[in-house]
Write a protein that holds these residues in place. Structure first.
Motif, short mmCIF file in Angstrom:
data_model
loop_
_atom_site.label_atom_id
_atom_site.label_comp_id
_atom_site.label_asym_id
_atom_site.label_seq_id
_atom_site.Cartn_x
_atom_site.Cartn_y
_atom_site.Cartn_z
N MET A 127 0.61 4.03 -3.04
CA MET A 127 0.30 5.43 -2.76
C MET A 127 1.42 6.36 -3.20
O MET A 127 1.18 7.49 -3.63
CB MET A 127 0.03 5.62 -1.27
N SER A 186 6.49 2.02 2.98
CA SER A 186 6.74 0.80 2.22
C SER A 186 8.00 0.09 2.70
O SER A 186 8.00 -1.14 2.86
CB SER A 186 6.85 1.13 0.73
N TYR A 236 5.59 8.10 1.73
CA TYR A 236 4.91 6.84 1.46
C TYR A 236 5.91 5.72 1.21
O TYR A 236 5.67 4.55 1.58
CB TYR A 236 3.95 6.99 0.28
N GLN A 271 1.83 10.09 -6.22
CA GLN A 271 2.10 11.40 -5.63
C GLN A 271 2.80 12.34 -6.62
O GLN A 271 3.59 11.90 -7.44
CB GLN A 271 2.96 11.26 -4.37
N ILE A 289 0.84 -1.21 0.00
CA ILE A 289 0.00 0.00 0.00
C ILE A 289 0.87 1.26 0.00
O ILE A 289 0.57 2.24 -0.69
CB ILE A 289 -0.96 -0.01 1.20
N ARG A 331 6.07 14.02 0.07
CA ARG A 331 4.99 13.09 0.37
C ARG A 331 5.24 11.74 -0.31
O ARG A 331 4.96 10.68 0.26
CB ARG A 331 3.64 13.66 -0.07
#
Length: 520
Positions: A300, A317, A313, A304, A296, A309
């Motif tokens: 994500m 991970s 993410y 981006q 996930i 950001r």
């Protein structure tokens, strides 16, 4: 040398002293020199501590006396003093965190020239460093909670440092709410164990623990709270905002602070519960946390458009790889054959990934900070052609991107390969998810490299220049560490990773270090 017996205490007192003194320094130049000095001394002490543990084994240090217990006239013995217990795993975490803090601090110095309250920044930074190191050397669960709270308070201020920005205040508020809930869960778990056993010393708990219903409840609280604190899915909602809004050098530091929470999870699961926990449910929960975080987080990240950001993410991970590696180790803990077959390999991969992630993920955050410093934005749609004007940043971003994607021969490849091998033995699906995650990671950083550094220069980017020397030095520390880990994987595995993994698995040695030292 006799003074080196005090290294576990010095590793905390030096940055704590630096935090208090920095508030009183009125001249920016003097403050910056003091900041650099404290970070350098702390890193040297961390190296010496790691070397001493390697030579003499687990170190025990008692604050305020020779013995950590107090004997009443009735003959009853109560452990009342603060005790520090540093094995190879703890020393490894201290060294990793100190190097990242040094790089982050050096990078941040030029940002202090742009603010009026740089002294507060330095004080909060060093206070957070003290708390992170305290989490990794304490031998007591309550003091772990205390350092956890200190780290949270310092983080609130650093995340909201740009307090005139509503987004920064919102990010800090989210982190505050989460950290308060984490502290509550952890403290309830601490209270349960204290109510049952009357002690919070980790070695004493490990010696006496019997895993019944209450102990299982406490373990669930510990695992959940630490998973929330390190940003594992589905408890990750705070991390992109916090990392995205903090001052440019701070996300690099927050990476290793989050790993200190992982350290707490691993220490409790292996050193306190260890062989007493024979079930596999917890291990699979940790593995599932890892799989969700891994996949996930990267999905994500791919969508981006803002660099910080996107990297936040990816931090989620990469946490998944560490969780899966250690989760597989937990799965193998109750079976010597399974531990030798895949468990120890998985643990080496998870621990190796800790230092790899600290180096290349920290470097990626610093390169994003360089982009912001030079251009005023990290929006990928507004960047382009920066390789011509920022060659050092470009090269170091490329090294970090290749490492996080797991391209050989970079350091990320080695730790991921160990995780691939061990996870495949348990179930091929685990290895497939891990490899797909690496492919998506490579794809997302190809996008960043193309958008930010390649292509034609945008009209508003023609006057962009490379960042100042201190920022380049900060990035170079992590870049050189990543290259060293890449070029010397066998030495790193033999001297850093395997001793840490062995000490983490060896619950009996952790207990004996205290209980067999005459301190009981």
């Amino acid at each position: 040398m006799s003074w080196q017996v005090h290294l576990p205490a010095l590793i905390l007192t030096i940055p704590l002293l630096g935090a208090f003194v920095s508030i009183a320094l009125t001249k920016p130049r003097l403050r910056n020199l003091w900041f650099t000095f404290i970070l350098a001394v702390t890193t040297v002490l961390a190296f010496l501590l790691w070397r001493r543990v390697g030579i003499y084994g687990t170190l025990i240090y008692v604050m305020g006396g020779q013995s950590w217990n107090f004997t009443l006239p009735s003959g009853m013995s109560l452990p009342i003093r603060i005790i520090m217990e540093v094995d190879a795993f703890g020393a490894f975490m201290v060294l990793t965190g100190s190097i990242s803090a040094l790089a982050s601090g050096l990078f941040s110095i030029r940002f202090l020239d742009r603010v009026h309250d740089g002294n507060k920044f330095v004080s909060l930074f060093l206070l957070l460093l003290t708390a992170m190191l305290g989490l990794e050397v304490t031998g007591d669960l309550f003091n772990f909670f205390v350092f956890l709270e200190i780290a949270s308070v310092a983080s609130y201020g650093l995340i909201a440092f740009w307090r005139d920005t509503p987004e920064a205040i919102e990010a800090s508020f989210k982190y505050t709410v989460l950290s308060t809930f984490v502290a509550l869960l952890f403290l309830i778990g601490v209270g349960i164990l204290y109510g049952v056993y009357g002690t919070l010393n980790m070695a004493a708990l490990a010696k006496n623990i019997q895993v019944g219903f209450l102990e299982k409840v406490a373990l669930v609280l510990f695992i959940t709270s630490m998973a929330m604190k390190c940003g594992a899915v589905p408890l990750h909602m705070w991390e992109p905002d916090a990392y995205g809004q903090a001052p440019a050098g701070i996300p690099c530091f927050l990476v290793v602070v989050g790993q200190a929470s992982l350290y707490g999870m691993f220490r409790i699961a292996f050193s306190i519960y260890g062989q007493a926990f024979h079930g596999s449910i917890l291990a699979w929960i940790v593995v599932v946390f890892g799989l969700l975080s891994m996949f996930i987080g990267v999905v994500m990240a791919v969508i981006q458009k803002e660099a910080k950001r996107l990297m936040a993410y990816h931090c989620i991970s990469q946490t998944g790889y560490m969780l899966m590696g250690i989760g597989l180790g937990l799965l193998a803990l109750s079976s010597p054959q399974a531990m030798s077959e895949f468990g120890f390999t998985a643990m080496k991969g998870g621990i190796f990934h800790i230092i790899n992630n600290a180096m290349y993920k920290g470097l990626l955050f610093l390169t994003a900070g360089s982009l912001f410093y030079a251009t005023g934005t990290t929006d990928l749609n507004k960047l382009g052609g920066l390789s011509r004007n920022m060659p050092y940043t470009t090269v170091m971003f490329a090294v970090a991107a290749a490492a996080i994607a797991g391209l050989p021969p970079f350091n990320g490849f080695v730790s991921k390969l160990l995780i691939y091998e061990s996870s495949f033995v348990v179930h091929p699906f685990l290895a497939v998810v891990a490899m797909v995650t690496s492919i998506l990671t490579l794809a997302s950083f190809v996008k960043v490299f193309q958008s930010g550094f390649l292509g034609p220069s945008r009209e508003n980017m023609t006057n962009v220049r490379e960042v100042p020397l201190s920022m380049i030095i900060g990035m170079s520390v992590l870049c050189l560490m990543s290259l060293t880990l890449s070029l010397m994987p066998n030495w790193v595995l033999s001297n850093l990773i395997e001793p840490a993994a062995r000490d983490l698995v060896n619950q009996a040695s952790y207990i004996q270090a205290v209980m067999g030292s005459g301190l009981q």
